[in-house]
Design a protein around this motif. Structure first.
Motif, mmCIF file in Angstrom:
data_model
loop_
_atom_site.group_PDB
_atom_site.id
_atom_site.type_symbol
_atom_site.label_atom_id
_atom_site.label_comp_id
_atom_site.label_asym_id
_atom_site.label_seq_id
_atom_site.Cartn_x
_atom_site.Cartn_y
_atom_site.Cartn_z
ATOM 1 N N ASP A 51 0.768 -0.969 0.216
ATOM 2 C CA ASP A 51 0.155 -0.285 -0.148
ATOM 3 C C ASP A 51 0.898 0.783 0.329
ATOM 4 O O ASP A 51 0.839 2.386 -0.318
ATOM 5 N N GLU A 52 1.249 1.071 1.043
ATOM 6 C CA GLU A 52 2.873 2.506 0.674
ATOM 7 C C GLU A 52 3.604 2.798 -0.417
ATOM 8 O O GLU A 52 4.050 3.700 -1.004
ATOM 9 N N THR B 212 1.040 4.139 -2.886
ATOM 10 C CA THR B 212 0.906 5.810 -2.975
ATOM 11 C C THR B 212 1.258 6.593 -3.583
ATOM 12 O O THR B 212 1.894 7.543 -4.446
ATOM 13 N N LEU B 213 2.762 5.637 -4.152
ATOM 14 C CA LEU B 213 3.647 6.586 -5.017
ATOM 15 C C LEU B 213 3.153 6.553 -6.966
ATOM 16 O O LEU B 213 3.229 7.117 -7.265
ATOM 17 N N THR B 214 2.713 5.012 -6.747
ATOM 18 C CA THR B 214 2.353 5.056 -8.132
ATOM 19 C C THR B 214 0.787 5.699 -8.335
ATOM 20 O O THR B 214 0.300 5.959 -9.670
ATOM 21 N N GLN B 215 0.277 5.618 -7.714
ATOM 22 C CA GLN B 215 -0.971 5.985 -7.281
ATOM 23 C C GLN B 215 -1.359 6.682 -7.712
ATOM 24 O O GLN B 215 -2.391 8.198 -6.892
ATOM 25 N N THR B 216 -0.670 8.284 -8.329
ATOM 26 C CA THR B 216 -0.535 9.374 -8.071
ATOM 27 C C THR B 216 -1.033 10.204 -9.696
ATOM 28 O O THR B 216 -0.990 9.358 -10.735
ATOM 29 N N THR B 217 -1.291 11.509 -9.781
ATOM 30 C CA THR B 217 -1.552 11.841 -11.247
ATOM 31 C C THR B 217 -0.212 11.790 -11.713
ATOM 32 O O THR B 217 -0.499 11.296 -13.248
ATOM 33 N N GLU B 218 0.404 11.871 -11.579
ATOM 34 C CA GLU B 218 1.892 11.903 -11.592
ATOM 35 C C GLU B 218 2.242 10.212 -12.435
ATOM 36 O O GLU B 218 2.526 10.039 -13.845
ATOM 37 N N GLY B 219 2.108 9.447 -11.593
ATOM 38 C CA GLY B 219 1.498 7.780 -11.735
ATOM 39 C C GLY B 219 1.056 7.686 -12.898
ATOM 40 O O GLY B 219 1.313 6.596 -13.863
ATOM 41 N N HIS B 220 -0.383 7.864 -12.888
ATOM 42 C CA HIS B 220 -0.841 8.174 -13.941
ATOM 43 C C HIS B 220 -1.073 8.209 -15.351
ATOM 44 O O HIS B 220 -1.315 7.728 -16.006
ATOM 45 N N PHE C 27 -8.294 7.942 -14.351
ATOM 46 C CA PHE C 27 -9.047 9.221 -13.769
ATOM 47 C C PHE C 27 -10.668 9.189 -13.971
ATOM 48 O O PHE C 27 -11.274 9.896 -12.605
#
Lengths: 255, 108, 144
Positions: free
Chosen positions: C59-60, C63-71, C142
């Motif tokens: 889960d930690e 939080t890095l990958t499931q962000t706007t930048e990650g998407h 999104f």
């Protein structure tokens, strides 16, 4: 900074009566004495039919006799005048200034060929790779016996390779090739197309010899079908087609 | 070259299945911890992931090797690039296989 | 032995996609997407190994990958993947001699048969399909 010269009024030129002029920007470089190339600009008048070679020779005749340029037939047959014209490899005798749609015509030596001086490059590597592919008919019965007749070929058999026989060894394909831009060991599209020319010729029996030569890590496998060689070929040889058809023999699609 | 084509074609088919798993389950749900564990513990899917890992490692590092040996030539450089790519390929396969194996047998 | 300066264009020439038509652009994009996908592949292998750290570790990392930048990065990867696949199939068929035309007597203006509409359409299709796939991916990511 580019130096500028224009035709002096007292000199006559076949083009001097034209009201249109272009700036001919020539790359001057002597590897024996210079550290980097210089650009010299010449104001050259031109007509609708003036070729880049005409413009270079005008500059050489009246403005700067030291421009080194190789040319011969002036009709896209000998392959001598290949150079980079406005960023693209072309034959100078086959490129009209009016086609370029530009007020500045930049000429520099072909890339991927060592420079001898100015616009003249060395063709040693091209000749070496071309010769390495055995560019001649290979047959067991090459000693012509008495009462021998010609080797017959139907028009259909001729059509299979004739376009590749049009190669004038101008080197434009090797200059345009993205692999040649970085790979010093690559055989090059010109040699590979010529390999196909002989393999596709039904009179030739040297297919296995030539396939063995090109089946190398810096042989046919370094071609990635970018197609730039065919884009610049002035004689319609279409080396890219020849190379992909040749690859079929090595991949087992053709026998 | 046949290896490059073969791995490419096989990988396209299997990666399409892998992506469909994410889409049919709902993208966000498919990334939940329990859902991922369940996927790994479904052995045919884990086997497919292992095959994708091997195919893409070979295809990717062979492609990198091709680009690198076109940039510079020389016997020792080319040997170094070839062995380096094989080593990188092996390292990625081992590291990925470790994840697949440990998760699929429940060693977490 | 003195080395001769071969006047090679170098990486600048290899990487320049202009001057020679869409086929050269496709060659350049194929290399670029290939390297991009390889980088993503290695990162993905590392990312998925986080499952071994248990739920907290997984889960930690999410939080890095499931962000706007990650998407956005993932959408780019989707686009690269689609282009590389479609163009790769075109190149593979071309390498087999399919779609490169048949040899014949060349005549002025010497248009090369191998640089034909089939290849150009496939390249443009690859670009369009990649764009559509990216848009779909963004909608999925999104939209949730």
């Amino acid at each position: 900074m580019a130096q500028t010269s224009s035709l002096a009024e007292e000199k006559t030129s076949s083009l001097a009566f034209s009201s249109r002029t272009i700036t001919l920007r020539v790359a001057k470089f002597n590897p024996k004495t210079d550290h980097e190339k210089k650009w010299i600009d010449f104001q050259i008048p031109y007509q609708k039919w003036t070729t880049v070679l005409d413009a270079i020779l005008e500059a050489k005749k009246y403005l700067d006799h030291s421009i080194a340029v190789r040319y011969s037939c002036r009709q896209a047959t000998c392959g001598s005048c290949g150079m980079i014209i406005n960023g693209r490899p072309r034959l100078a005798c086959f490129t009209k200034i009016s086609e370029l749609n530009s007020d500045v015509v930049t000429v520099e030596p072909m890339k991927n060929f060592p420079i001898i001086r100015d616009l003249t490059v060395s063709f040693d590597r091209l000749f070496k790779t071309h010769n390495s592919l055995k560019p001649f008919i290979i047959r067991e019965d090459s000693d012509i016996p008495e009462k021998a007749s010609e080797l017959l070929q139907t028009p259909e058999e001729l059509e299979k390779y004739i376009q590749f026989a049009n190669c004038i060894k101008c080197g434009l394909c090797n200059s345009a090739c993205p692999t040649m831009a970085t790979d010093s060991s690559f055989i090059g599209p010109q040699a590979l197309a010529q390999a196909y020319r002989y393999i596709a010729d039904n009179r030739d029996k040297g297919k296995d010899d030539r396939l063995k030569i090109i089946d190398d890590s810096h042989g046919i496998w370094r071609c990635h079908f970018a197609g730039s060689c065919s884009q610049v070929c002035p004689k319609g040889v279409d080396p890219a087609m020849g190379i992909q058809l040749l690859r079929g023999y090595l991949l087992g699609f053709r026998s | 070259m046949k290896i490059h084509y073969g791995t490419a074609l096989a990988a396209v088919a299997l990666v399409a299945v892998h992506i469909l798993f994410r889409l049919t389950q709902g993208f966000a749900e498919s990334l939940q911890y329990e859902s991922v564990i369940a996927n790994y513990q479904f052995l045919p899917y884990a086997g497919m992931l292992e095959i994708i890992l091997i195919l893409l490692s070979i295809h990717g590092f062979n492609g990198l090797r091709t680009i690198l040996i076109e940039l510079k030539q020389g016997h020792s450089y080319e040997k170094a690039v070839t062995y380096g790519c094989i080593a990188a390929m092996a390292a990625v396969i081992l590291y990925g296989s470790r994840t697949i194996f440990m998760t699929s047998v429940g060693m977490i | 032995m003195a080395t001769v300066d071969e006047n090679k264009e170098g990486i600048k020439g290899m990487a320049n996609p202009l001057r020679y038509g869409i086929e050269r652009v496709a060659y350049w994009l194929m290399r670029l997407t290939g390297l991009g996908l390889l980088a993503y592949f290695v990162a993905h292998i590392y990312e998925t190994s986080m499952i071994l750290k248990g739920k907290a570790g997984w889960d930690e990392f999410l939080t890095l990958t499931q962000t706007t930048e990650g998407h956005i990065i993932l959408a780019l990867v989707i686009g690269m993947c689609v282009f590389h696949t479609v163009n790769g199939i075109r190149v593979m068929l071309g390498h087999g001699g399919i779609g490169v035309g048949t040899p014949g007597r060349a005549d002025y203006p010497y248009i090369p048969r191998s640089q034909n509409y089939r290849h150009k359409i496939t390249i443009y299709s690859a670009i369009v399909l990649a764009a559509i796939a990216m848009m779909y991916g963004l909608a999925v990511m999104f939209g949730e």
